[in-house]
Design a protein around this motif. Structure first.
Motif, short mmCIF file in Angstrom:
data_model
loop_
_atom_site.label_atom_id
_atom_site.label_comp_id
_atom_site.label_asym_id
_atom_site.label_seq_id
_atom_site.Cartn_x
_atom_site.Cartn_y
_atom_site.Cartn_z
N LEU A 1 -70.50 51.16 -99.28
CA LEU A 1 -70.18 50.95 -97.61
C LEU A 1 -70.33 49.93 -98.16
O LEU A 1 -69.06 48.77 -97.03
N LYS B 1 -64.65 57.78 -98.18
CA LYS B 1 -64.18 58.96 -97.66
C LYS B 1 -64.60 60.50 -98.72
O LYS B 1 -64.76 59.42 -99.70
N LEU C 1 -75.71 54.99 -92.29
CA LEU C 1 -74.56 55.38 -92.55
C LEU C 1 -74.72 56.55 -91.36
O LEU C 1 -75.15 57.18 -89.92
N LYS D 1 -66.39 51.93 -95.49
CA LYS D 1 -66.38 53.39 -95.46
C LYS D 1 -66.00 53.94 -96.28
O LYS D 1 -65.52 52.63 -97.66
N ALA E 1 -67.27 58.73 -94.46
CA ALA E 1 -68.54 58.14 -92.87
C ALA E 1 -67.76 56.46 -93.08
O ALA E 1 -67.35 56.01 -94.23
N VAL E 2 -68.39 55.63 -92.06
CA VAL E 2 -68.75 54.22 -91.74
C VAL E 2 -70.27 53.94 -91.69
O VAL E 2 -71.20 54.22 -91.30
N LYS E 3 -69.66 52.62 -91.82
CA LYS E 3 -71.46 51.54 -91.70
C LYS E 3 -71.29 51.87 -90.19
O LYS E 3 -70.50 51.35 -90.07
N ARG F 1 -71.67 59.20 -90.06
CA ARG F 1 -70.58 60.01 -90.73
C ARG F 1 -69.38 60.53 -89.59
O ARG F 1 -69.37 60.32 -88.33
#
Length: 261
Positions: A16, A23, A51, A21, A58-60, A53
């Motif tokens: 991240l 996957k 993070l 991000k 997921a993204v920071k 979801r």
């Protein structure tokens, strides 16, 4: 959670910081576990507020798109910023000309310059100017002070704009201590505002060494304006170790990473 599980979660967080991000499919391939296991790790990390979801990964967390005011930024990660400032000041040598960029992390460098002799400080930061004047009047700083003039951003307590750029072009600093709002390996160092970013870019071009000062919260984020590529930096000083996937890039481009203690 087993030790192996914690190590996998740490790998996810490092990724991240690298890309901002992740996957699920890529994590399955990299960690050699099932998609159900990855989803469980992501759920646990989200519950730990590390993070957010999204569909497929997921993204920071808290990727900010608006810069906080100077006074709000001042209290964030205060201990980490002091450690970073102390580590940065250790690079300053007697007789150096240094540029201290606007930022609550770069401001901390000033507190550790008292033992340095015959240094010259350039800055665009109003808070830095006040602190330097105070230290000089108390006999705690013996160097020279140059305040870069120009358009005043009252909310951020700093100067930027074309007049400031013209003044900066007259100097050749030995070391520039640079503040950032985001950093990713493939996107470089970035900032919220083009005017400030352009000024910092000019300082970097004219300095013998360029040194990024940032706590870990800026990693894995990309903001509006690209200031420079990471490979243009000589040092990155922060409060955590470099993400493992960054190590080859840093070594290939002779960028030194310092984890402040």
């Amino acid at each position: 959670m087993s030790l192996i599980g914690e190590e996998r979660k740490e790998t996810i967080l490092n990724l991240l910081n690298l890309e901002g991000k992740v996957k699920t499919f890529d994590l399955v391939e990299k960690l050699k576990v099932s998609s159900e296991t990855i989803r469980r790790y992501l759920e646990e990390l989200e519950n730990e507020n590390k993070l957010k979801r999204v569909y497929g990964g997921a993204v920071k967390l808290n990727i900010d798109r608006e810069e906080l005011s100077y006074f709000k930024r001042e209290v964030l990660h205060a201990d980490e910023k002091r450690r970073i400032g102390r580590a940065a000041a250790s690079l300053v040598e007697d007789d150096d000309v240094i540029f201290i960029d606007d930022g609550t992390t770069t401001l901390q460098v000033i507190d550790y310059l008292q033992s340095k002799k015959n240094i010259t400080v350039l800055t665009t930061m109003v808070a830095a100017l006040h602190r330097l004047i105070d230290y000089k009047n108390k006999g705690l700083f013996s160097g020279e002070i140059y305040f870069i003039g120009g358009w005043v951003d009252a909310v951020q307590s700093r100067v930027s704009g074309s007049i400031a750029e013209e003044m900066v072009s007259r100097f050749h600093p030995d070391k520039a201590f640079v503040s950032i709002d985001g950093m990713m390996m493939n996107h470089g160092i970035t900032g919220f505002h083009a005017e400030r970013g352009q000024l910092v870019r000019k300082v970097i071009e004219r300095s013998k060494q360029s040194i990024v000062l940032s706590d870990h919260s800026k990693f894995g984020q990309v903001q509006f304006y690209k200031i420079a590529d990471m490979k243009e930096m000589d040092y990155i000083i922060t409060d955590v170790a470099a993400p493992k996937d960054w190590l080859k890039y840093l070594a290939d481009n002779d960028v030194q990473w310092i984890e402040a203690e």
